[in-house]
Scaffold this active site. Structure first.
Site, PDB file in Angstrom:
ATOM      1  CG  ASP A 151      -2.271   0.702   0.890  1.00  0.00           C
ATOM      2  OD1 ASP A 151      -2.202   1.899   0.570  1.00  0.00           O
ATOM      3  OD2 ASP A 151      -3.342   0.086   0.960  1.00  0.00           O
TER       4      ASP A 151
ATOM      5  CG  HIS B 178      -1.044   1.936  -3.576  1.00  0.00           C
ATOM      6  ND1 HIS B 178      -2.172   1.694  -2.822  1.00  0.00           N
ATOM      7  CD2 HIS B 178      -0.824   0.797  -4.279  1.00  0.00           C
ATOM      8  CE1 HIS B 178      -2.606   0.466  -3.058  1.00  0.00           C
ATOM      9  NE2 HIS B 178      -1.807  -0.090  -3.936  1.00  0.00           N
TER      10      HIS B 178
END
Length: 222
Positions: A191, A214
């Protein structure tokens, strides 16, 4: 006779093994040396936590984290918790090259993303570096209500052994903090590489390499 206490010698507290839950002896070592002492996790020692650990009120403490901590496998009693390990205080020097194993596969396999953050820091005038976190069940690190903290030489690697991929495994979440430096680290996460939330100012991130994440995000309060 089972070891249930830390060994204290000249303001050095060596974390002992417990016959039931190593969270107990870790907490005792920090409490015994929380004012200007040194807490030592010897190399080669593995500590198995069965409950969350809240460490508060540290002043001028050095943490020689040379061993390994293994977090508990999935248990519904941990769902929605704030952190497995919470460290708060002033002038903390945390180093040593040790590893926290998050046991994340047991969460990913049942697709539960409500695990606590592995390590949450609430510190001032402190240095946290030279440690590893593997297989975090959710977020690896959080920093809250902190000021003048350097986080460096951190290695994170959270990779599934099967098709059940890690979710919500942010490397670092920062909130309500200022004057934070995050540098010289390698991250393999699922993430955000870093999420900067509300109430944050003067954050510097440099030479941080992130794979599988991300990116670096600023998420202000609306």
């Amino acid at each position: 006779m089972p070891l249930e206490t830390s060994s204290v010698d000249a303001a050095t507290c060596v974390v002992a093994k417990s016959s039931s839950d190593d969270s107990i002896t870790i907490a005792k070592a920090f409490n015994d040396c929380k004012n200007g002492g040194t807490v030592s996790f010897p190399k080669g020692n593995t500590y198995y936590m069965k409950s969350v650990l809240k460490i508060e009120g540290l002043k001028g403490v050095t943490v020689n984290f040379n061993g390994q901590i293994v977090l508990p496998a999935f248990n519904k009693s941990f769902k929605g918790g704030n952190a497995y390990i919470s460290i708060k205080g002033d002038h903390i020097n945390f180093t040593g090259g040790g590893t926290i194993n998050g046991n994340g596969q047991t969460w990913w396999d049942i697709k539960d993303t409500t695990a606590p953050t592995v390590l949450r820091i609430g510190a001032t005038n402190s240095d946290f570096g030279n440690f590893n976190i593997l297989n975090s069940p959710r977020a690896h690190m959080g920093m809250t209500n902190s000021d003048n903290v350097v986080l460096h030489n951190v290695f994170l690697k959270t990779v599934s052994a099967n098709s059940n991929l890690p979710k919500n495994t942010d490397a670092l979440d920062i909130s309500s903090s200022k004057n934070i430096i995050f540098k010289d680290s390698n991250l393999f996460v699922g993430d955000d590489c870093t999420a900067i939330n509300g109430g944050v100012s003067n954050v510097t991130i440099s030479n941080v390499h992130c794979t599988g994440g991300h990116g670096f995000r600023y998420i202000p309060f609306l």
